[in-house]
Write a protein that holds these residues in place. Sequence first.
Motif, mmCIF file in Angstrom:
data_model
loop_
_atom_site.group_PDB
_atom_site.id
_atom_site.type_symbol
_atom_site.label_atom_id
_atom_site.label_comp_id
_atom_site.label_asym_id
_atom_site.label_seq_id
_atom_site.Cartn_x
_atom_site.Cartn_y
_atom_site.Cartn_z
ATOM 1 N N ARG B 31 0.884 -1.284 -0.027
ATOM 2 C CA ARG B 31 -0.136 0.012 -0.084
ATOM 3 C C ARG B 31 0.703 1.395 -0.048
ATOM 4 O O ARG B 31 1.949 1.114 0.499
ATOM 5 N N PRO B 32 0.329 2.402 -0.416
ATOM 6 C CA PRO B 32 -0.782 2.444 -1.364
ATOM 7 C C PRO B 32 -0.552 2.429 -2.795
ATOM 8 O O PRO B 32 -1.745 2.116 -3.701
ATOM 9 N N GLN B 33 0.724 2.777 -3.302
ATOM 10 C CA GLN B 33 0.653 2.959 -4.749
ATOM 11 C C GLN B 33 0.916 1.689 -5.577
ATOM 12 O O GLN B 33 0.054 1.483 -6.626
ATOM 13 N N GLN B 35 -0.505 -1.167 -5.183
ATOM 14 C CA GLN B 35 -1.491 -2.148 -5.180
ATOM 15 C C GLN B 35 -2.416 -1.842 -6.383
ATOM 16 O O GLN B 35 -3.132 -0.770 -6.633
ATOM 17 N N GLN B 37 -5.761 -2.128 -8.958
ATOM 18 C CA GLN B 37 -7.237 -2.210 -8.567
ATOM 19 C C GLN B 37 -7.725 -3.633 -8.420
ATOM 20 O O GLN B 37 -8.368 -4.035 -7.674
ATOM 21 N N ALA B 40 -6.784 -5.051 -5.135
ATOM 22 C CA ALA B 40 -7.363 -4.325 -4.040
ATOM 23 C C ALA B 40 -8.527 -5.169 -3.396
ATOM 24 O O ALA B 40 -8.516 -4.965 -2.042
ATOM 25 N N MET B 41 -9.073 -6.009 -3.836
ATOM 26 C CA MET B 41 -10.253 -6.554 -3.184
ATOM 27 C C MET B 41 -9.827 -8.185 -2.954
ATOM 28 O O MET B 41 -9.498 -8.925 -4.071
#
Lengths: 429, 240
Positions: B31-33, B35, B37, B40-41
């Motif tokens: 995190r954060p850059q 990762q 989309q 992300a889940m």
Amino acid sequence: MTSKFDDSAQRSRRAFLRGAAATGATAALATKAAAQAAAPGKPDPLITDIQDWNRTLGPGVDAAPYGKPSPFEKHVVRRNVPWLTADAISSINFTPLHELDGVITPNGVCFERHHSGVAEIDPTKHRLMINGLVDKPLIFTMDDLKRMPGRINRPYFLECAANGGMEWRGAQLNGCQFTHGMIHNVWYTGIPLKTLLDEAGVKASGKWIMPEGADSAAMTRSIPIEKAMQDCIVAWGMNGEALRAEQGYPLRIVVPGWEGNMWVKWLRRIEVGDQPWHHREETSKYTDLLADGRSRRFTWIMDAKSVVTNPSPQAPLRHKGPNVLTGLAWSGRGSIRRVDVSVDGGRNWQTARIDGPVSPLSLTRFYIDFDWDGRELLIQSRAMDNTGYVQPTKDELRKVRGTNSIYHNNGIQTWLVRGNGETENVEIS
Amino acid sequence: MSRFRNLLLAATGVAALGAIPVATQAQQTQRPQAQSQAQAMQPAAKKTGLGRIAHPDEVKAWDTDVRPDGHGLPPGSGSVKAGEELYQTQCAACHGEFGESAGRWPMLAGGAGSLNREQPEKTIGSFWPYASTAFDYIKRAMPYGNSRSLSDDEVYAITAYVLFLNDLVKEDFTLSKENFLTVKLPNQGTFYDDDRETTERSFWKKEPCMKNCKAEPAKITGRARMLDVTPDSKTGPKVD
């Protein structure tokens, strides 16, 4: 004019002095100085005199169990444009972007948009229903949701599709709070919507979901199942605390990168269906009427956009010499790759410095440190995202969309800075 | 769902805690850059057993939504005549006696042929694609400030009257679940799905111009100040 940015500090300083002499601004300079610092050669009474706060006691730790900003910041508030809507209950207000910095919007100034005012809901009386094309229709309490595995935290911008909607026909509102303030950017805490949908078991025929609000507007929107499963969040937290009532307490849906209207607040139900519902907010509203009288629908993604927040009409330039130009950029398609700034109305551009996190679907902060010699400036910013999308000019947008579409105005904003620092929203050739 | 089973599941979760910190740390370093989309889940591994089955009456109480294909329409009917009386007492104060709007509340009728003009009037008759949208919205959110107070027959009647105000049904018409799909709104065919990625392809440029991008210096063609519609506009600042 761009060369001014490239000047060495010394050269700029000389240019500033020449500018000051030429405009005869010395008198104004002295008046202003008295309020802020000692006159040249004299000691500053703010230093040589003992001030009240140097001598006396302040309030104790119990005076403000929930802290508020300093009273000297009381002008940093959301503002309404009363003529925009019929009343203040089904209405909108605007984030004071020109008073903020960094990328996170403080909870208390995140813009609000309600259709039936702010619902006040006791979280112990709140329920979330998942129904429709699922194996098991389910009911969750807030306690249930907070026990779900896989809790996540993500920073995302929420932009109303109508942000800038008043500017389609030309420059209208004088302030980036009003032209660009239907946006905020906060950290959301919650669980992936996918977790809940998996718990209920989406049937193979389930292609759309419809979140619904518990307020008396019972807001609904249709969202494709792919988006719901990809990155939507059922969120109860913002910036480390519970959602504010006006942001949907106790529960809202987060639909990253997509128009704010879809982020249903006071979320009480998610229905799974095999086709979209074509409800009011996706037919009569949030469709884009084009010049030929036809309309685009399902224009969910917020395209790349940026705005210079300082200087701007509510935050004019007050000093010649060193100044900090800053602004925000964002894209609903990904992350910001670059922001360029022009001070001559788009003839020449310089790439801005980005500081802070560059996170996908989140605000990105940019800066240009410059010396101002009192010249008139036409300031613009231009965002590029990692899909190669370049923020268009307003005229480029109008060529494709006409001026009746209300929504999705992501055209390049121009601020005119006059010799006296006054800054105005203008349109240019 | 028994309380006992919930407790058991919770206990299973606790037992697994020992393994969690490693994965959490790995996630945090991304995190954060870095990762993406897609990353992300995390997929939900298995059912948690949280929540409970919804009672059919609970679903019925909340699931009132109506679609253009008639899905969700409740039994019932209402006439234009009945709708007129209801409309005058429940709706006209905001929407005007003839749907022309009072103040800045939405216009419901008129505006035919105005959509490609400078001042389009987007009403149910001129703009909305589906009559079901009106029924759904009146039932869920109207009248403003007293939502869910109308019976289904009343919603049919008011919908019928609003269609009548738009010259889409006759004065003696009665709208019902059975004949609902016979009502077509004239503007339905003019909506099409988002096509920005093709019609606005030119906005995806490889490298935008940086120097001497305009032949002439930019000229000011419009000014917000001339309109003077900004709240609390102030006079110019002082500069030092």
